[in-house]
Motif scaffolding. Sequence first.
Motif, PDB file in Angstrom:
ATOM      1  N   ALA A   1       0.886  -1.354   0.076  1.00 48.13           N
ATOM      2  CA  ALA A   1       0.009   0.058   0.011  1.00 48.13           C
ATOM      3  C   ALA A   1       0.836   1.329  -0.089  1.00 48.13           C
ATOM      4  CB  ALA A   1      -1.034   0.140   1.117  1.00 48.13           C
ATOM      5  N   GLU A   2       1.945   1.350   0.901  1.00 52.38           N
ATOM      6  CA  GLU A   2       2.770   2.320   1.089  1.00 52.38           C
ATOM      7  C   GLU A   2       3.790   2.677  -0.206  1.00 52.38           C
ATOM      8  OE1 GLU A   2       2.707   4.892   2.928  1.00 52.38           O
ATOM      9  OE2 GLU A   2       1.095   3.956   4.239  1.00 52.38           O
ATOM     10  N   ALA A   3       4.054   1.465  -0.741  1.00 54.69           N
ATOM     11  CA  ALA A   3       5.006   1.586  -1.940  1.00 54.69           C
ATOM     12  C   ALA A   3       4.236   1.713  -3.141  1.00 54.69           C
ATOM     13  CB  ALA A   3       5.390  -0.021  -2.005  1.00 54.69           C
ATOM     14  N   LEU A   4       2.980   1.521  -3.335  1.00 59.29           N
ATOM     15  CA  LEU A   4       2.221   1.957  -4.622  1.00 59.29           C
ATOM     16  C   LEU A   4       1.865   3.446  -4.369  1.00 59.29           C
ATOM     17  CD1 LEU A   4      -0.259  -0.867  -5.133  1.00 59.29           C
ATOM     18  CD2 LEU A   4       1.386  -0.088  -6.463  1.00 59.29           C
ATOM     19  N   LYS A   5       1.482   3.870  -3.114  1.00 55.61           N
ATOM     20  CA  LYS A   5       1.299   5.083  -3.036  1.00 55.61           C
ATOM     21  C   LYS A   5       2.364   6.065  -3.534  1.00 55.61           C
ATOM     22  CE  LYS A   5      -0.565   8.721   0.431  1.00 55.61           C
ATOM     23  NZ  LYS A   5      -0.884   8.576   1.933  1.00 55.61           N
ATOM     24  N   LEU A   6       3.523   5.753  -3.056  1.00 60.07           N
ATOM     25  CA  LEU A   6       4.696   6.475  -3.480  1.00 60.07           C
ATOM     26  C   LEU A   6       5.087   6.334  -4.847  1.00 60.07           C
ATOM     27  CD1 LEU A   6       7.082   8.308  -2.409  1.00 60.07           C
ATOM     28  CD2 LEU A   6       8.260   6.314  -1.499  1.00 60.07           C
ATOM     29  N   PHE A   7       4.664   5.300  -5.312  1.00 61.66           N
ATOM     30  CA  PHE A   7       5.158   4.920  -6.902  1.00 61.66           C
ATOM     31  C   PHE A   7       4.310   5.824  -7.703  1.00 61.66           C
ATOM     32  CE2 PHE A   7       3.943   2.372 -10.482  1.00 61.66           C
ATOM     33  CZ  PHE A   7       5.019   2.250 -11.171  1.00 61.66           C
ATOM     34  N   TYR A   8       2.957   5.937  -7.448  1.00 58.59           N
ATOM     35  CA  TYR A   8       2.150   6.769  -8.213  1.00 58.59           C
ATOM     36  C   TYR A   8       2.312   8.247  -8.240  1.00 58.59           C
ATOM     37  CZ  TYR A   8      -0.510   2.675 -10.172  1.00 58.59           C
ATOM     38  OH  TYR A   8      -0.874   1.384 -10.514  1.00 58.59           O
ATOM     39  N   GLU A   9       2.950   8.594  -6.874  1.00 60.09           N
ATOM     40  CA  GLU A   9       3.116  10.001  -6.601  1.00 60.09           C
ATOM     41  C   GLU A   9       4.244  10.291  -7.499  1.00 60.09           C
ATOM     42  OE1 GLU A   9       3.825  10.667  -2.608  1.00 60.09           O
ATOM     43  OE2 GLU A   9       1.606  10.501  -1.893  1.00 60.09           O
ATOM     44  N   ILE A  10       5.273   9.510  -7.644  1.00 61.91           N
ATOM     45  CA  ILE A  10       6.385   9.649  -8.422  1.00 61.91           C
ATOM     46  C   ILE A  10       6.051   9.795 -10.067  1.00 61.91           C
ATOM     47  CG2 ILE A  10       8.632   8.826  -9.414  1.00 61.91           C
ATOM     48  CD1 ILE A  10       8.841   7.478  -6.528  1.00 61.91           C
ATOM     49  N   ARG A  11       5.328   8.936 -10.520  1.00 59.48           N
ATOM     50  CA  ARG A  11       4.668   9.062 -11.630  1.00 59.48           C
ATOM     51  C   ARG A  11       3.992  10.256 -12.063  1.00 59.48           C
ATOM     52  NH1 ARG A  11       4.504   5.102 -15.419  1.00 59.48           N
ATOM     53  NH2 ARG A  11       2.600   5.777 -16.083  1.00 59.48           N
ATOM     54  N   GLU A  12       3.254  10.791 -11.054  1.00 61.63           N
ATOM     55  CA  GLU A  12       2.685  12.193 -11.371  1.00 61.63           C
ATOM     56  C   GLU A  12       3.489  13.473 -11.195  1.00 61.63           C
ATOM     57  OE1 GLU A  12      -0.579  11.947  -8.643  1.00 61.63           O
ATOM     58  OE2 GLU A  12      -1.493  10.235  -9.671  1.00 61.63           O
ATOM     59  N   VAL A  13       4.505  13.107 -10.565  1.00 62.60           N
ATOM     60  CA  VAL A  13       5.529  14.445 -10.589  1.00 62.60           C
ATOM     61  C   VAL A  13       5.574  15.155 -12.094  1.00 62.60           C
ATOM     62  CG1 VAL A  13       7.747  15.475 -10.033  1.00 62.60           C
ATOM     63  CG2 VAL A  13       6.826  13.549  -8.736  1.00 62.60           C
ATOM     64  N   PRO A  14       5.345  16.631 -11.993  1.00 63.01           N
ATOM     65  CA  PRO A  14       5.327  17.168 -13.390  1.00 63.01           C
ATOM     66  C   PRO A  14       6.921  17.420 -13.711  1.00 63.01           C
ATOM     67  CG  PRO A  14       3.919  18.498 -11.975  1.00 63.01           C
ATOM     68  CD  PRO A  14       4.593  17.448 -11.042  1.00 63.01           C
ATOM     69  N   GLY A  15       7.065  17.051 -14.984  1.00 61.13           N
ATOM     70  CA  GLY A  15       8.514  17.326 -15.532  1.00 61.13           C
ATOM     71  C   GLY A  15       9.239  15.784 -15.356  1.00 61.13           C
ATOM     72  N   MET A  16       8.730  14.894 -15.003  1.00 57.52           N
ATOM     73  CA  MET A  16       9.267  13.595 -14.979  1.00 57.52           C
ATOM     74  C   MET A  16       9.931  13.336 -16.582  1.00 57.52           C
ATOM     75  SD  MET A  16      10.209  11.837 -12.064  1.00 57.52           S
ATOM     76  CE  MET A  16      10.120  10.181 -12.535  1.00 57.52           C
ATOM     77  N   LYS A  17      11.183  13.095 -16.689  1.00 57.80           N
ATOM     78  CA  LYS A  17      11.533  12.630 -18.156  1.00 57.80           C
ATOM     79  C   LYS A  17      11.222  11.334 -18.389  1.00 57.80           C
ATOM     80  CE  LYS A  17      15.353  12.603 -21.307  1.00 57.80           C
ATOM     81  NZ  LYS A  17      16.585  12.879 -21.483  1.00 57.80           N
ATOM     82  N   LYS A  18      11.382  10.160 -17.409  1.00 56.59           N
ATOM     83  CA  LYS A  18      10.981   8.938 -17.656  1.00 56.59           C
ATOM     84  C   LYS A  18      10.438   8.434 -16.375  1.00 56.59           C
ATOM     85  CE  LYS A  18      12.689   4.168 -18.042  1.00 56.59           C
ATOM     86  NZ  LYS A  18      11.582   3.691 -17.231  1.00 56.59           N
ATOM     87  N   LYS A  19       8.968   8.270 -16.580  1.00 59.10           N
ATOM     88  CA  LYS A  19       8.123   7.745 -15.547  1.00 59.10           C
ATOM     89  C   LYS A  19       8.515   6.341 -15.204  1.00 59.10           C
ATOM     90  CE  LYS A  19       4.448  10.444 -16.558  1.00 59.10           C
ATOM     91  NZ  LYS A  19       2.870  10.606 -16.766  1.00 59.10           N
ATOM     92  N   PRO A  20       8.603   5.837 -13.984  1.00 63.76           N
ATOM     93  CA  PRO A  20       9.028   4.487 -13.533  1.00 63.76           C
ATOM     94  C   PRO A  20       7.730   3.530 -14.035  1.00 63.76           C
ATOM     95  CG  PRO A  20       8.303   5.607 -11.514  1.00 63.76           C
ATOM     96  CD  PRO A  20       8.580   6.568 -12.746  1.00 63.76           C
ATOM     97  N   SER A  21       8.109   2.275 -14.696  1.00 60.36           N
ATOM     98  CA  SER A  21       7.204   1.211 -15.085  1.00 60.36           C
ATOM     99  C   SER A  21       7.059   0.095 -14.122  1.00 60.36           C
ATOM    100  CB  SER A  21       7.925   0.623 -16.404  1.00 60.36           C
ATOM    101  OG  SER A  21       8.959   0.026 -16.197  1.00 60.36           O
TER     102      SER A  21
END
Length: 281
Positions: free
Chosen positions: A202-222
């Motif tokens: 639960a915590e890992a997914l929350k953090l993972f999707y937050e990272i993907r939504e950061v504006p300006g990310m060149k490569k979103k984690p897969s």
Amino acid sequence: MRFEGTEAYVATGDLKVAVNAAITLERPLLVKGEPGTGKTVLAIEIAKALGAPLLEWHVKSTTKAQQGLYEYDAVSRLRDSQLGDERVKDIRNYIKRGKLWDAFVAPERPVLLIDEIDKADIEFPNDLLQELDRMEFFVYETSETIKAVRRPVVIITSNNEKELPDAFLRRCFFHYIKFPDADTMRAIIDVHFPGIKQRLVAEALKLFYEIREVPGMKKKPSTSELLDWLKLLMVEDIGPETLKERDPKKLIPPLHGALIKNEQDVHLFERLAFMSRREGR
């Protein structure tokens, strides 16, 4: 022949519909999606589910369509003729079969993966139009036509690096693999890590999707990178409490090298951490 997913591959309903439609229509299935969403693995799992042999053709920037049919090694034949080798009498000794040839003459219906077709030259898909449509091609050196005994199940993947020709698209059944939502991702995680602590997930997914939504990310984690990260978190015994911290000094997640894969994105998070510290003064 129907595909219903496998124990090792979580297939959404619309993906199963697409695979079975392509099999029924006997059309190539063109699969697009972000890198790391399981496009290549899909072909492997389809072959397992159908009990069919798998042939893999991994396309590179230098790959030519002819290589999928066959290659004639005229240089080796010339060298052997100079050495008096008896093999030169039969030109077939110098013809190397490609993956399409192998798929066409396979004793049972195979699954043929043409992986990352968009890496090749723009003419590559056009050069395969007739062969994929008619399921046959002509070998000029031996004056023979190679015709498919039975149409293979063809899976073509693309990372959308370049547009594919309309004439090629018309001959395919198309499916775009959407990035998994949280529920689908949990199911994928359960397949790879049965028994994993759900609080950590639960915590890992929350953090993972937050990272993907950061504006300006060149490569979103897969997806594949999330699985790598979770494996490291378990090996290093990093608990959900650590991930739950929102200390501005620790804005970059632990073991972030599994998720953030270039220096621009690392610098982005460092700048965000610096701004958070300034705002917190």
